[in-house]
Every structure is written in structure tokens, then in C-alpha cells.
Design a protein around this motif. Structure first.
Motif, short mmCIF file in Angstrom:
data_model
loop_
_atom_site.label_atom_id
_atom_site.label_comp_id
_atom_site.label_asym_id
_atom_site.label_seq_id
_atom_site.Cartn_x
_atom_site.Cartn_y
_atom_site.Cartn_z
N LEU A 64 0.62 -1.39 -0.10
CA LEU A 64 0.17 0.16 0.00
C LEU A 64 0.63 1.09 -0.04
O LEU A 64 0.73 2.40 -0.11
N TYR A 115 -1.60 3.36 8.31
CA TYR A 115 -1.71 2.25 6.66
C TYR A 115 -2.43 1.21 7.00
O TYR A 115 -3.09 0.89 6.47
N PHE A 118 -6.07 1.42 7.30
CA PHE A 118 -6.95 1.45 6.69
C PHE A 118 -7.19 0.16 6.19
O PHE A 118 -8.41 0.10 5.67
N LEU A 119 -5.95 -0.68 5.99
CA LEU A 119 -6.34 -2.12 5.34
C LEU A 119 -7.43 -3.19 6.60
O LEU A 119 -7.47 -4.08 5.41
N ASN A 125 -10.49 -2.62 5.37
CA ASN A 125 -10.88 -3.74 3.60
C ASN A 125 -10.11 -4.45 3.32
O ASN A 125 -10.05 -4.99 2.31
N LYS A 146 -7.96 -2.53 -2.36
CA LYS A 146 -8.90 -1.96 -1.79
C LYS A 146 -8.88 -0.83 -1.36
O LYS A 146 -10.06 0.35 -1.92
N THR A 147 -7.82 -0.36 -1.20
CA THR A 147 -7.78 -0.12 0.24
C THR A 147 -7.34 1.44 -0.40
O THR A 147 -7.22 2.82 0.19
N SER A 171 -8.81 4.87 -0.86
CA SER A 171 -9.67 6.14 0.83
C SER A 171 -8.49 6.32 1.13
O SER A 171 -8.55 7.88 2.19
#
Length: 348
Positions: free
Chosen positions: A71, A104, A107-108, A111, A117-118, A121
Motif C-alpha cells: 500500500l 496504513y 485503513f487496510l 478493507n 481496494k484500500t 480511500s
């Protein structure tokens, strides 16, 4: 003992497949030997399962670290060079937060640890932080809402309950009267950035910092959209600052917050403002909700909840608690929460 010696002499494998083949051999025709092999087989299978579970836990952590690294590759954090800090010193605190792997990871976590997918956002959240800069917000940036005393940072110590003395002096439900009374107030801005003298920030027994929301004092329509956004960002950042310092055992670290919502004085006209508040919590602070406790809810709130609930993601929805009727003040609400098993960290 004789049997064990024979096993050693023959150098027999103790794998489940090898042991099961022995069951049909002439070497183990005696029923005592048969029972011994069953015990040996069971213990071997159990040992293999323990090793498998331990490996799965290690792999899980490695997968999380790999997801964070991927990410960060997809959405790199802002640079932390001296030049960058010199050009925008006020933004440097936000850069420190964004560069943290935990940022990080949160947020992961909402999701399914999917970097692809993350990425959208977290990219918009980085842009939001650069624009709003929650670390630099103070009560003076949202004076209209900070004078309402609707969002109270709970404290302990001498005089900590003085701010709650108007619990029963509910403002009139008529919006014009309410508006006039709140505009006439000339009181200190609250909550202060630092705890008052001789007081300390209050937490649940789990370590979650507590904010007490008094719905009857909230008049979001009096403030601009910009002030409302800054006010909520200030409060959430204020809660995060009140989290107890890290412990030696990182598994016990607290990274979540608690809000007690006293819904006396709720009006349906507040729903659009509630929606905006939820969006900021969900989109900018994922994985931060520890407990959202509702008390004194009106009879018709079941219908209202059907409107609000879809605005929440599963992660936040699982942290919502409706206290029973007997829990009708903030002290009882804290006792109620202390009796629950709450999630305090990212994964625990």
C-alpha cells in the motif's frame, strides 16, 4: 518400556501415516499395544496442529506487513525531508502520522487487508489531512461549536463534574430559542487543548479516552460547514491525544476511542449533520472506534437508527452499544461500558 525399546531399535517414524500402518501389522496384535498407539497417534496429531496454528499466526503477521509495504508503494506517504518540513512546518505533524505503518494498517484492516481496494480511500485521507491539518486545530478555530459545551472531554480530579451541572437544564427544543440562548453565551471554549489544573483525562477501565456528547446542547446549524468539519477533527484528534502512553507490551496498546451519546433533545433536523460526522469518522479515522454508547434514546429512535445504521461500516457498527433504560447518566454509562469486553487496539 519394552515396546519403546523395540520402536527405537527399529527406528520407526512417529508420523501419523507410519503409525496408522503399524496398527494392522502383526507387531501390534496385542490390545495393550493398540491402545498405546492410539495415544501416540493422538499426541502426534495434536502437536502437528499446534505447529500449524503457530505457523499460521506468523504468516498472518507477515501478510499484514506485506500488505502495508504494498500500500505504501501504491500510495507513498508525503516526503519527510528537511526541505519539505521547512516549506510547510505546520504540516510536519501530519506527515509523521501518515508515515507510521499503523496509519496504513488501520485503513487496510477495514478493507480485508487488500492494498488495491484500500488505495483510493487512503489517498483521499492524506489529501484531507493536508487540507484540514487536525494536529494544528485549537478551540479558537471552531469557537461557535466549542462554546456549546455539547462535546465534553471527561476528566477526573477536583472540579471535574462542574461542567456537567446543567444536565437537567435542557435547552428548549424550539430551534429559534435554542439558537438565541447559545449565541448569547460568552463562556470559555471547550474542551481545552490541555487538561485543567489538578485534573487528568478520564478513560474506561480498558484505557479508552471518553467524550460525553450532550445532544440537547448541540446546534450544528449555527456553524459553517468548514467550522463543523474542523470541530469534529479537533475532537477526534483531542480523543487520540488522551490515549494513555504506550505500554511495554505492545499487544496492550490502546488506539481506540469512546464516545457516550446522551440523546436527550434529539431532533430529526440533526440527521444531515450526523451523516457528515459519521463520514469523517469512517473515512478519515478507520479502526479508531472502540465504543459508541447511546443512552436516553427517545422511543422513536428505533426508526431513526434504521436511517443511520447504513451510513456505518461493519467495523463501526460492531462498536455501537445501546444501554438499558436504567443507564440514564454519564456515570452509569461508564460503569456499563466497564462491564463490557471492548476492542482497544487494531487487532485486539
Amino acid at each position: 518400556m519394552l515396546l519403546l525399546l523395540q520402536l527405537r531399535r527399529r527406528r520407526l517414524s512417529t508420523s501419523p501415516l507410519r503409525i496408522s500402518s503399524l496398527l494392522t501389522s502383526s507387531f501390534f496384535t496385542n490390545h495393550h499395544h493398540y491402545l498405546f498407539i492410539l495415544v501416540l497417534l493422538s499426541s502426534t496429531l495434536l502437536q502437528n496442529q499446534i505447529i500449524k496454528n503457530a505457523s499460521a499466526s506468523i504468516i498472518n503477521d507477515q501478510q499484514h506487513l506485506a500488505a502495508i509495504a504494498e500500500l505504501k508503494r501504491l500510495v507513498p506517504p508525503p516526503p519527510t525531508t528537511t526541505t519539505n518540513r521547512g516549506n510547510n512546518q505546520k504540516y510536519s505533524s501530519e506527515i509523521d502520522v501518515i508515515n507510521d505503518d499503523a496509519y496504513y494498517a488501520r485503513f487496510l484492516s477495514v478493507n480485508n487487508w487488500d492494498p488495491i481496494k484500500t488505495q483510493s480511500s487512503i489517498r483521499q485521507s492524506i489529501e484531507w489531512r493536508e487540507r484540514v491539518q487536525p494536529h494544528n486545530l485549537r478551540p479558537r478555530h471552531c469557537p461557535t461549536l466549542c462554546r456549546q459545551y455539547a462535546w465534553i472531554a471527561l476528566t477526573t480530579g477536583p472540579g471535574s463534574r462542574m461542567i456537567l451541572n446543567d444536565d437537567e437544564q435542557l435547552l428548549p427544543p424550539d430551534s429559534k430559542t435554542k439558537k438565541r440562548k447559545l449565541q448569547q453565551q460568552q463562556v470559555p471554549l471547550d474542551p481545552p487543548y490541555n487538561s485543567p489544573p489538578l485534573q487528568s483525562w478520564r478513560t474506561t477501565k480498558h484505557g479508552l479516552p471518553i467524550t460525553y456528547f450532550r445532544c440537547w446542547r448541540w446546534a450544528p446549524e449555527l456553524a459553517s460547514e468548514e467550522e463543523s468539519e474542523k470541530h469534529l477533527a479537533y475532537h477526534i484528534h483531542h480523543l487520540l491525544r488522551r490515549i494513555p502512553t504506550r505500554k511495554k507490551n505492545k499487544k496492550d496498546d490502546v488506539s481506540r476511542i469512546c464516545v457516550i451519546f446522551d440523546m436527550r433533545g434529539f431532533q430529526s433536523s440533526m440527521l444531515p449533520h450526523i451523516h457528515k460526522c459519521i463520514n469523517i469518522l469512517r473515512c478519515q479515522y478507520p479502526g479508531r472506534a472502540g465504543a459508541m454508547c447511546f443512552i436516553n434514546i427517545p422511543i422513536y429512535f428505533t426508526t431513526v437508527w434504521k436511517i443511520i445504521s447504513p451510513w456505518l461500516d461493519d467495523e463501526i457498527r460492531s462498536k455501537v452499544f445501546f444501554a438499558e433504560r436504567g443507564v440514564d447518566d454519564v456515570e452509569k454509562a461508564v460503569v456499563f461500558l466497564n462491564g463490557l469486553k471492548l476492542k482497544t487496539g487494531l487487532l485486539v
